[in-house]
Design a protein around this motif. Sequence first.
Motif, PDB file in Angstrom:
ATOM      1  N   VAL A  73       0.832  -1.213   0.000  1.00  0.00           N
ATOM      2  CA  VAL A  73       0.000   0.000   0.000  1.00  0.00           C
ATOM      3  C   VAL A  73       0.858   1.251   0.000  1.00  0.00           C
ATOM      4  N   ALA A  74       2.075   1.168   0.584  1.00  0.00           N
ATOM      5  CA  ALA A  74       2.979   2.312   0.541  1.00  0.00           C
ATOM      6  C   ALA A  74       3.420   2.594  -0.897  1.00  0.00           C
ATOM      7  N   ALA A  75       3.770   1.539  -1.631  1.00  0.00           N
ATOM      8  CA  ALA A  75       4.164   1.707  -3.034  1.00  0.00           C
ATOM      9  C   ALA A  75       2.998   2.253  -3.853  1.00  0.00           C
ATOM     10  N   LEU A  76       1.805   1.771  -3.570  1.00  0.00           N
ATOM     11  CA  LEU A  76       0.621   2.236  -4.291  1.00  0.00           C
ATOM     12  C   LEU A  76       0.355   3.713  -4.011  1.00  0.00           C
ATOM     13  N   ALA A  77       0.307   4.073  -2.732  1.00  0.00           N
ATOM     14  CA  ALA A  77      -0.004   5.457  -2.360  1.00  0.00           C
ATOM     15  C   ALA A  77       1.089   6.410  -2.816  1.00  0.00           C
ATOM     16  N   TRP A  78       2.349   6.008  -2.673  1.00  0.00           N
ATOM     17  CA  TRP A  78       3.484   6.855  -3.056  1.00  0.00           C
ATOM     18  C   TRP A  78       3.464   7.128  -4.558  1.00  0.00           C
ATOM     19  N   SER A  79       3.200   6.096  -5.350  1.00  0.00           N
ATOM     20  CA  SER A  79       3.150   6.249  -6.803  1.00  0.00           C
ATOM     21  C   SER A  79       1.919   7.027  -7.246  1.00  0.00           C
ATOM     22  N   ARG A  80       0.782   6.723  -6.622  1.00  0.00           N
ATOM     23  CA  ARG A  80      -0.459   7.363  -7.043  1.00  0.00           C
ATOM     24  C   ARG A  80      -0.465   8.859  -6.733  1.00  0.00           C
ATOM     25  N   ALA A  81       0.260   9.284  -5.690  1.00  0.00           N
ATOM     26  CA  ALA A  81       0.313  10.708  -5.376  1.00  0.00           C
ATOM     27  C   ALA A  81       0.910  11.481  -6.554  1.00  0.00           C
ATOM     28  N   THR A  82       1.966  10.919  -7.141  1.00  0.00           N
ATOM     29  CA  THR A  82       2.575  11.557  -8.315  1.00  0.00           C
ATOM     30  C   THR A  82       1.643  11.483  -9.516  1.00  0.00           C
ATOM     31  N   GLU A  83       1.034  10.320  -9.719  1.00  0.00           N
ATOM     32  CA  GLU A  83       0.138  10.141 -10.866  1.00  0.00           C
ATOM     33  C   GLU A  83      -1.090  11.049 -10.769  1.00  0.00           C
ATOM     34  N   ILE A  84      -1.624  11.187  -9.558  1.00  0.00           N
ATOM     35  CA  ILE A  84      -2.799  12.043  -9.372  1.00  0.00           C
ATOM     36  C   ILE A  84      -2.431  13.499  -9.624  1.00  0.00           C
ATOM     37  N   THR A  85      -1.228  13.891  -9.197  1.00  0.00           N
ATOM     38  CA  THR A  85      -0.777  15.255  -9.470  1.00  0.00           C
ATOM     39  C   THR A  85      -0.724  15.511 -10.968  1.00  0.00           C
ATOM     40  N   ASP A  86      -0.140  14.559 -11.715  1.00  0.00           N
ATOM     41  CA  ASP A  86      -0.083  14.701 -13.173  1.00  0.00           C
ATOM     42  C   ASP A  86      -1.498  14.762 -13.771  1.00  0.00           C
ATOM     43  N   ALA A  87      -2.367  13.881 -13.289  1.00  0.00           N
ATOM     44  CA  ALA A  87      -3.743  13.865 -13.801  1.00  0.00           C
ATOM     45  C   ALA A  87      -4.462  15.166 -13.451  1.00  0.00           C
ATOM     46  N   LEU A  88      -4.155  15.704 -12.274  1.00  0.00           N
ATOM     47  CA  LEU A  88      -4.790  16.947 -11.841  1.00  0.00           C
ATOM     48  C   LEU A  88      -4.391  18.114 -12.741  1.00  0.00           C
ATOM     49  N   VAL A  89      -3.112  18.167 -13.085  1.00  0.00           N
ATOM     50  CA  VAL A  89      -2.635  19.220 -13.985  1.00  0.00           C
ATOM     51  C   VAL A  89      -3.290  19.068 -15.355  1.00  0.00           C
ATOM     52  N   ASP A  90      -3.361  17.825 -15.844  1.00  0.00           N
ATOM     53  CA  ASP A  90      -4.013  17.586 -17.139  1.00  0.00           C
ATOM     54  C   ASP A  90      -5.486  17.987 -17.098  1.00  0.00           C
ATOM     55  N   LEU A  91      -6.158  17.650 -15.994  1.00  0.00           N
ATOM     56  CA  LEU A  91      -7.556  18.022 -15.849  1.00  0.00           C
ATOM     57  C   LEU A  91      -7.727  19.535 -15.836  1.00  0.00           C
ATOM     58  N   PHE A  92      -6.836  20.208 -15.122  1.00  0.00           N
ATOM     59  CA  PHE A  92      -6.930  21.663 -15.038  1.00  0.00           C
ATOM     60  C   PHE A  92      -6.727  22.305 -16.411  1.00  0.00           C
ATOM     61  N   ILE A  93      -5.703  21.856 -17.140  1.00  0.00           N
ATOM     62  CA  ILE A  93      -5.454  22.392 -18.480  1.00  0.00           C
ATOM     63  C   ILE A  93      -6.653  22.119 -19.385  1.00  0.00           C
ATOM     64  N   GLY A  94      -7.176  20.886 -19.298  1.00  0.00           N
ATOM     65  CA  GLY A  94      -8.336  20.537 -20.113  1.00  0.00           C
ATOM     66  C   GLY A  94      -9.561  21.351 -19.754  1.00  0.00           C
ATOM     67  N   LEU A  95      -9.728  21.624 -18.464  1.00  0.00           N
ATOM     68  CA  LEU A  95     -10.896  22.383 -18.020  1.00  0.00           C
ATOM     69  C   LEU A  95     -10.805  23.838 -18.475  1.00  0.00           C
ATOM     70  N   VAL A  96      -9.605  24.423 -18.379  1.00  0.00           N
ATOM     71  CA  VAL A  96      -9.421  25.790 -18.867  1.00  0.00           C
ATOM     72  C   VAL A  96      -9.698  25.857 -20.365  1.00  0.00           C
ATOM     73  N   SER A  97      -9.212  24.850 -21.104  1.00  0.00           N
ATOM     74  CA  SER A  97      -9.482  24.799 -22.543  1.00  0.00           C
ATOM     75  C   SER A  97     -10.977  24.669 -22.815  1.00  0.00           C
ATOM     76  N   LYS A  98     -11.653  23.869 -21.982  1.00  0.00           N
ATOM     77  CA  LYS A  98     -13.095  23.690 -22.143  1.00  0.00           C
ATOM     78  C   LYS A  98     -13.842  24.993 -21.879  1.00  0.00           C
ATOM     79  N   ILE A  99     -13.439  25.718 -20.833  1.00  0.00           N
ATOM     80  CA  ILE A  99     -14.073  27.000 -20.533  1.00  0.00           C
ATOM     81  C   ILE A  99     -13.890  27.956 -21.710  1.00  0.00           C
ATOM     82  N   ASN A 100     -12.661  27.999 -22.228  1.00  0.00           N
ATOM     83  CA  ASN A 100     -12.371  28.911 -23.337  1.00  0.00           C
ATOM     84  C   ASN A 100     -13.157  28.527 -24.586  1.00  0.00           C
ATOM     85  N   THR A 101     -13.247  27.219 -24.869  1.00  0.00           N
ATOM     86  CA  THR A 101     -13.990  26.764 -26.045  1.00  0.00           C
ATOM     87  C   THR A 101     -15.465  27.119 -25.930  1.00  0.00           C
ATOM     88  N   ARG A 102     -16.017  26.928 -24.739  1.00  0.00           N
ATOM     89  CA  ARG A 102     -17.421  27.283 -24.538  1.00  0.00           C
ATOM     90  C   ARG A 102     -17.639  28.773 -24.724  1.00  0.00           C
TER      91      ARG A 102
END
Length: 342
Positions: free
Chosen positions: A151-180
């Motif tokens: 579970v330590a390996a899972l949580a440690w790795s997922r923290a980095t992965e979630i951060t990357d996904a969060l940045v991607d989501l934020f960029i995508g959301l800003v793009s979505k707002i602008n497109t709308r």
Amino acid sequence: MLAKWLADKICPMVFTDEVLRAALLRRCRTLKIEPPGRVDRIVGAGRTRFEREFCLHVLNGLSADSARSLWELATGEDGFLLELKSDPGRLGLETLLEEIVKLRRAKALGLSADLFGGYSDRLVASWRARAMASHPSDFAANQPPVRLTLVAALAWSRATEITDALVDLFIGLVSKINTRAERKVERAIEAEAKKVHRKTEKLFSIAEASLRAPEGTVRQVVFPAVSGGEATLQALVAEAKADANAYKARVRTVLTSSYSNYYRRMLPKLLAAIEFKCNNTAYRPVMDALELLQRYADIANTTRHYDASENVPIQGGWCRTAGWKRSSTRTASSSGPPTSCA
């Protein structure tokens, strides 16, 4: 001796019994000894020995609170394990906020950045994959040190992965707002300005009529020069106003309104969840703007202006691009989406 060699030299890099067995046989040829009859047993002993040492290293790097939290995670007492394994859902503000909560909970486990220091990323990834594929019953079947390390390996790795996904989501959301915003403005422009065909011919007719009667009035000379008269000229003017600059300005206005009314609540949570670092002095205004936003994040709903003593970074248009404005008292109003800063 062979089991120790496997544990020390091979197991940190090799994760399958087949490859471990082949490495053991090569070692025997190098040492010019007859391969033992129980090769599989030696392979298993080497893997078990390495696993024990690896788990001990991880456990020694955990605080008491982290170990307790990981145990609750492994036993499923807080229900966060399945949530930690899940990937982001459909792009949207709610998804972004859910991922921010997930990242905050993963960070709350208190795992240090060098928890797996000295071991390869591939090794950590293999334990992370093993944990992802494990059900609660699989975790329960392992000894406590192995369970905590999984579970330590899972949580440690997922923290980095979630951060990357969060940045991607934020960029995508800003793009979505602008497109709308762009689509909304385009629909408005289409509604208020029909496309005027054969503009060149109409403009030529207006010029020719004006030259024939330069002393006449617009209503007497210009309007009759084109079919449709005044209505056609109004359509030409409306179309001309819908140029690139006017279009961008209207899009920006709609985007700001959309952010202020709905999406603004994502900013304080995002700034609290992600740590921004940059050594490039060229981007210092952006970092200064982020620090300023973070200081005012908790009071954004109760105040509209920065304190007059604040140094609001506006050089190079950073703050204007971010949608913040100067007030008459030389403070900045937090009314727009900080897309560039983020």
